[in-house]
Each structure stands twice: as C-alpha cells, then as structure tokens.
Motif scaffolding. Sequence first.
Motif, PDB file in Angstrom:
ATOM      1  N   TYR A  28       0.808  -1.215   0.000  1.00 16.56           N
ATOM      2  CA  TYR A  28       0.000   0.000   0.000  1.00 16.56           C
ATOM      3  C   TYR A  28       0.847   1.273   0.000  1.00 16.56           C
ATOM      4  O   TYR A  28       0.304   2.372  -0.125  1.00 16.56           O
ATOM      5  CB  TYR A  28      -0.909   0.030   1.226  1.00 16.56           C
ATOM      6  CG  TYR A  28      -1.919  -1.092   1.314  1.00 16.56           C
ATOM      7  CD1 TYR A  28      -2.519  -1.625   0.171  1.00 16.56           C
ATOM      8  CD2 TYR A  28      -2.300  -1.611   2.550  1.00 16.56           C
ATOM      9  CE1 TYR A  28      -3.457  -2.641   0.262  1.00 16.56           C
ATOM     10  CE2 TYR A  28      -3.239  -2.628   2.646  1.00 16.56           C
ATOM     11  CZ  TYR A  28      -3.813  -3.136   1.503  1.00 16.56           C
ATOM     12  OH  TYR A  28      -4.739  -4.144   1.594  1.00 16.56           O
ATOM     13  N   ASN A  29       2.162   1.101   0.184  1.00 23.40           N
ATOM     14  CA  ASN A  29       3.075   2.246   0.310  1.00 23.40           C
ATOM     15  C   ASN A  29       2.683   3.142   1.492  1.00 23.40           C
ATOM     16  O   ASN A  29       2.684   4.375   1.401  1.00 23.40           O
ATOM     17  CB  ASN A  29       3.122   3.062  -0.984  1.00 23.40           C
ATOM     18  CG  ASN A  29       4.323   3.995  -1.044  1.00 23.40           C
ATOM     19  OD1 ASN A  29       5.376   3.732  -0.446  1.00 23.40           O
ATOM     20  ND2 ASN A  29       4.186   5.105  -1.753  1.00 23.40           N
ATOM     21  N   ILE A  30       2.342   2.487   2.601  1.00 19.49           N
ATOM     22  CA  ILE A  30       1.935   3.169   3.830  1.00 19.49           C
ATOM     23  C   ILE A  30       2.938   2.836   4.929  1.00 19.49           C
ATOM     24  O   ILE A  30       3.281   1.667   5.144  1.00 19.49           O
ATOM     25  CB  ILE A  30       0.527   2.738   4.269  1.00 19.49           C
ATOM     26  CG1 ILE A  30      -0.514   3.136   3.212  1.00 19.49           C
ATOM     27  CG2 ILE A  30       0.177   3.318   5.626  1.00 19.49           C
ATOM     28  CD1 ILE A  30      -0.803   4.601   3.120  1.00 19.49           C
ATOM     29  N   SER A  31       3.396   3.848   5.642  1.00 17.56           N
ATOM     30  CA  SER A  31       4.393   3.663   6.696  1.00 17.56           C
ATOM     31  C   SER A  31       3.742   3.189   8.003  1.00 17.56           C
ATOM     32  O   SER A  31       2.680   3.690   8.399  1.00 17.56           O
ATOM     33  CB  SER A  31       5.132   4.976   6.937  1.00 17.56           C
ATOM     34  OG  SER A  31       6.027   4.868   8.022  1.00 17.56           O
ATOM     35  N   VAL A  32       4.394   2.220   8.652  1.00 16.69           N
ATOM     36  CA  VAL A  32       3.953   1.722   9.956  1.00 16.69           C
ATOM     37  C   VAL A  32       5.125   1.794  10.932  1.00 16.69           C
ATOM     38  O   VAL A  32       6.259   1.462  10.582  1.00 16.69           O
ATOM     39  CB  VAL A  32       3.445   0.265   9.870  1.00 16.69           C
ATOM     40  CG1 VAL A  32       3.085  -0.271  11.255  1.00 16.69           C
ATOM     41  CG2 VAL A  32       2.247   0.169   8.935  1.00 16.69           C
ATOM     42  N   ASN A  33       4.833   2.216  12.149  1.00 16.97           N
ATOM     43  CA  ASN A  33       5.839   2.255  13.208  1.00 16.97           C
ATOM     44  C   ASN A  33       5.707   0.989  14.049  1.00 16.97           C
ATOM     45  O   ASN A  33       4.674   0.784  14.699  1.00 16.97           O
ATOM     46  CB  ASN A  33       5.628   3.485  14.093  1.00 16.97           C
ATOM     47  CG  ASN A  33       5.725   4.782  13.321  1.00 16.97           C
ATOM     48  OD1 ASN A  33       6.808   5.302  13.099  1.00 16.97           O
ATOM     49  ND2 ASN A  33       4.572   5.303  12.890  1.00 16.97           N
ATOM     50  N   TYR A  34       6.735   0.148  14.019  1.00 13.59           N
ATOM     51  CA  TYR A  34       6.705  -1.121  14.743  1.00 13.59           C
ATOM     52  C   TYR A  34       7.459  -1.005  16.067  1.00 13.59           C
ATOM     53  O   TYR A  34       8.581  -0.484  16.106  1.00 13.59           O
ATOM     54  CB  TYR A  34       7.313  -2.237  13.898  1.00 13.59           C
ATOM     55  CG  TYR A  34       6.487  -2.605  12.686  1.00 13.59           C
ATOM     56  CD1 TYR A  34       5.419  -3.493  12.788  1.00 13.59           C
ATOM     57  CD2 TYR A  34       6.763  -2.051  11.439  1.00 13.59           C
ATOM     58  CE1 TYR A  34       4.651  -3.824  11.680  1.00 13.59           C
ATOM     59  CE2 TYR A  34       6.004  -2.370  10.324  1.00 13.59           C
ATOM     60  CZ  TYR A  34       4.945  -3.260  10.446  1.00 13.59           C
ATOM     61  OH  TYR A  34       4.192  -3.585   9.359  1.00 13.59           O
ATOM     62  N   THR A  35       6.840  -1.500  17.126  1.00 20.75           N
ATOM     63  CA  THR A  35       7.493  -1.625  18.429  1.00 20.75           C
ATOM     64  C   THR A  35       7.693  -3.104  18.707  1.00 20.75           C
ATOM     65  O   THR A  35       6.714  -3.856  18.802  1.00 20.75           O
ATOM     66  CB  THR A  35       6.635  -1.012  19.554  1.00 20.75           C
ATOM     67  OG1 THR A  35       6.396   0.366  19.285  1.00 20.75           O
ATOM     68  CG2 THR A  35       7.336  -1.155  20.905  1.00 20.75           C
TER      69      THR A  35
END
Length: 232
Positions: A28-35
């Motif tokens: 989707y070319n969407i940024s996700v912040n992973y913890t």
Amino acid sequence: MKIQIHTLIWPNSNLRLLKLHKEVFNHYNISVNYTIEKIDHGKWMNSIINTKDCDGVIFCDIDCIPLNKECIFETFKFIEKNYLIGPAQVTNCIKAKHDYFCAPSFLGISKKYYESIDSPSFENNSSCDIAQQITRNAVKKEKKIKMWFPTSFQSVPSGGIWRCSGYGYYGIGTIFSDKIYHLFQSRFDKNIDLFENTVNHVLNNNHHLIQKNYISTDEHEGNLPIEDNYGL
C-alpha cells in the motif's frame, strides 16, 4: 492532520507475522511504526497516544490488516472528522457480553478526541478488555463512533466461536465490513497459514479468493461450538 500507524509485536512472536504484515503495508506504500518489545498491550497504547508527535493514531495489531488501501484513507478521514473508529467487539469472558466497543486490533483516534473523553487508560482490568474503556467514555460523552461489524470468518477458535452480542458471531480470520481482516489466536501455526494465504490474495489483488467459510450473521448455535453460550 498528522496521523501515525503503530503496531506492537512481542519478541517471542512468530516472525512470519511481522514479515507478512510489512508486505501488506509496503504494498500500500503506507508507513507503519513497529514496536518490538515485551510490554503490556494497554500500557503500550497509553504510551503511544501520550508521547508520540502526532495528531492521531491508528493502532493495528500484528495479525490484522486492511483489505485495501482505501480502508486506511477512510480511517484517516473518520479520525479527522473527530470519530472513534474500529471493529466492533464484545468481551465474553466478563459481564460485558452486550457492551460493544471499538477493538484495539484496528483502532483509530485523534489526541483531541482522546482528551475530550478524559484520557482514559487503554489497559484492561476486571471490568473491561483492552481499549474498552475508550468506547465507554465516548458513549458517556455522546461522542461520534464508527464501528465495522463482522461479516465472515474462516475457522473455529480454540474453545469455540465468539458471540458478537445479538449481531452474530466471529472467529479465526474474521473480516469486518469487508474492510479489515483480523486473524486472532496467532500463536497457532495453522492460523498463521490462514493469515499468509489471505495476505497473498491481497498482494495479488485476488480479494474474491479470500476464504469466507462462515457468515457471521448466520445462526451457528447447534452447528459450531460456542465459547460462552450465555449460561445455557
């Protein structure tokens, strides 16, 4: 409005989930912040909403994906319009079987909204599940809420399917309003296989091939095991 997507994964989780989750959002070319941390889910959500430099947040479980990019943009718009938004869920393991709330699996909220409902904790306790108090406060304050309801699921959970109050049922691999897919019980490899199969169909734009083995609004009592049959 600056809206961030945040996802928590524990270090001992199956890394297939992380790989597949990233593939979808990269598609989707969407940024996700992973913890990647062993931390209580509710405490982590409290930390994100209170400390991150943003105007709003979408919390997205590691075993939950939007079925198309438009769903993400729709969620952004609801947050911007000052809604709380998420999949409808109830908690059958406590006395809250008819208490719908926006589940933390794909929950969208702005900081302004959160503050307007007195900034309740996302943590679970003896009377509510994770993030359940958010919806309760929103209802009390008569704030705008958008919920997506289950439409189908793929398999029966360990212990039996779950009632969604009087609406119907949900289980392993539930699709909500044909917008998001939540696996549930991702600790089992056989369920991760279902997740991978669904992700592959999303990546190949073959949404019509995603398994929808059980319709949520059908009556399954007597045909499938139910985890909590309301004392019957």
